[in-house]
Design an enzyme around this catalytic site. Structure first.
Site, PDB file in Angstrom:
ATOM      1  CD  GLU A 244      -8.697   1.119   7.687  1.00  0.00           C
ATOM      2  OE1 GLU A 244      -8.616   0.200   8.530  1.00  0.00           O
ATOM      3  OE2 GLU A 244      -8.018   2.164   7.777  1.00  0.00           O
TER       4      GLU A 244
ATOM      5  CG  HIS B 167      -5.865  -2.042   8.905  1.00  0.00           C
ATOM      6  ND1 HIS B 167      -5.946  -0.708   9.238  1.00  0.00           N
ATOM      7  CD2 HIS B 167      -4.550  -2.358   9.060  1.00  0.00           C
ATOM      8  CE1 HIS B 167      -4.744  -0.264   9.556  1.00  0.00           C
ATOM      9  NE2 HIS B 167      -3.885  -1.245   9.468  1.00  0.00           N
TER      10      HIS B 167
ATOM     11  CG  ASN C 193      -8.977  -1.127  11.974  1.00  0.00           C
ATOM     12  OD1 ASN C 193      -8.039  -1.816  11.559  1.00  0.00           O
ATOM     13  ND2 ASN C 193      -9.427  -0.062  11.333  1.00  0.00           N
TER      14      ASN C 193
ATOM     15  CG  ASP D 157      -0.322  -0.502   2.488  1.00  0.00           C
ATOM     16  OD1 ASP D 157       0.917  -0.475   2.595  1.00  0.00           O
ATOM     17  OD2 ASP D 157      -1.067  -0.910   3.393  1.00  0.00           O
TER      18      ASP D 157
HETATM   19  C1  F6R Z   1       1.333  -1.090   6.114  1.00  0.00           C
HETATM   20  C2  F6R Z   1       0.146  -1.935   6.286  1.00  0.00           C
HETATM   21  C3  F6R Z   1      -0.640  -1.897   7.542  1.00  0.00           C
HETATM   22  C4  F6R Z   1       0.217  -2.154   8.777  1.00  0.00           C
HETATM   23  C5  F6R Z   1      -0.640  -2.079  10.045  1.00  0.00           C
HETATM   24  C6  F6R Z   1       0.193  -2.246  11.298  1.00  0.00           C
HETATM   25  O1  F6R Z   1       1.950  -1.355   4.873  1.00  0.00           O
HETATM   26  O2  F6R Z   1      -0.186  -2.622   5.405  1.00  0.00           O
HETATM   27  O3  F6R Z   1      -1.663  -2.865   7.468  1.00  0.00           O
HETATM   28  O4  F6R Z   1       0.812  -3.410   8.690  1.00  0.00           O
HETATM   29  O5  F6R Z   1      -1.310  -0.854  10.088  1.00  0.00           O
HETATM   30  O6  F6R Z   1       1.038  -1.141  11.435  1.00  0.00           O
HETATM   31  P1  F6R Z   1       2.050  -1.060  12.662  1.00  0.00           P
HETATM   32  O7  F6R Z   1       3.020  -2.156  12.462  1.00  0.00           O
HETATM   33  O8  F6R Z   1       2.683   0.304  12.529  1.00  0.00           O
HETATM   34  O9  F6R Z   1       1.239  -1.219  13.885  1.00  0.00           O
END
Ligand code: F6R
Length: 260
Positions: free
Chosen positions: A157, A152, A150, A81
């Site tokens: 989401e 995701h 959450n 992403d």
């Molecule tokens: C980022 C992504 C997100 C993160 C998730 C956890 O490329 O795909 O799904 O893996 O938001 O982020 P952290 O590790 O910062 O808690």
């Protein structure tokens, strides 16, 4: 709580849950799976995630690379992403994150790193371009994933369809809050480009790493809750080969439920 792995415990006959003694060991294990994939495949295709959970994974991959134990020369990479409207040289872009954490320190061949251009003038066309590149590479062999508080995965989401393809998506307020520090004093973008859930589960092997107490509830929902779009990560329960790597803090609520 045992260390080591067990499975299948979570509805899917192929989900393996590995709990390691601490976050460092968990990240090292995730890095080791990537390094093994690099060794095993003739033309490895890696899917990368960003976020704080991934920093120690990339640090370990850099360390292994310096020891001659992780060779990226034959690999191709894709990222899950990118923030919409954010150029690759923005300090909070995922392109910059990857450059600093991994790409600038290992030996990918020129042209083998594929990043989403968040600042592309036509993001729908950018999505099509990226999907064509993934197809041309023969699909993703190993996809690294984190998980949002959450539930995701990527920026899919809660409420995202399990059939979702790569697309522009709106970020949940909790995701924007979690990612605010990187953009301060500017506001976090409202939208991102993300691989869809169907794109993610098309990877031959998914490796999800979650560490820390803040992830315990999402992890329990992913592993023990109903498989539904309210928790996008539950899509992995139907995937043919997913490894979930946890530290004790992230595993705590899941583990409590296994005891009752
Ligand atoms: C980022 C992504 C997100 C993160 C998730 C956890 O490329 O795909 O799904 O893996 O938001 O982020 P952290 O590790 O910062 O808690």
């Amino acid at each position: 709580m045992p260390y080591g792995w067990y499975g299948p415990a979570c509805g899917g006959a192929t989900m393996k849950v590995t709990i390691l003694p601490d976050a460092t060991a968990a990240a090292q294990h995730a890095a080791r799976l990537v390094a093994d994939h690099l060794c095993a495949e003739e033309a490895p295709v890696l899917g990368f995630a960003t976020g704080e959970t991934m920093r120690p994974v990339y640090a370990e991959l850099v360390r292994l690379h310096r020891l001659g134990k992780a060779d990226f020369r034959r690999a191709t990479s894709f990222n899950l992403d990118e923030y919409a409207g954010v150029p690759p040289d923005h300090p909070a872009s995922f392109a910059r994150f990857m450059q600093d954490a991994l790409f600038g320190q290992v030996n990918f061949a020129p042209g083998a790193i594929n990043l989403i251009r968040g600042d592309a003038p036509d993001l729908d066309e950018e999505v099509r371009r990226y999907e064509r590149l993934i197809d041309a590479a023969g699909g993703i062999g190993l996809q690294l994933l984190g998980i949002g508080q959450n539930g995701h995965i990527g920026f899919n989401e809660p409420g995202s369809s399990f059939a979702s393809q790569m697309r522009v998506t709106e970020l949940a307020p909790s995701t924007r809050a979690a990612n605010a520090p990187a953009f301060r004093p500017d506001p976090v973008p409202t939208h991102a480009v993300t691989m869809g859930i169907e794109t993610i589960v098309a990877a031959r092997h998914c490796v999800l790493l979650a560490t820390g107490t803040a992830k315990a509830s999402a992890v329990a929902r992913m592993l023990d809750g109903a498989v539904d779009e309210g928790c996008p990560a539950t899509a992995l329960r139907a995937h043919s080969a997913t490894t979930v790597i946890l530290d004790p803090a992230a595993a705590a609520l899941h583990w409590q439920r296994r005891q009752v």
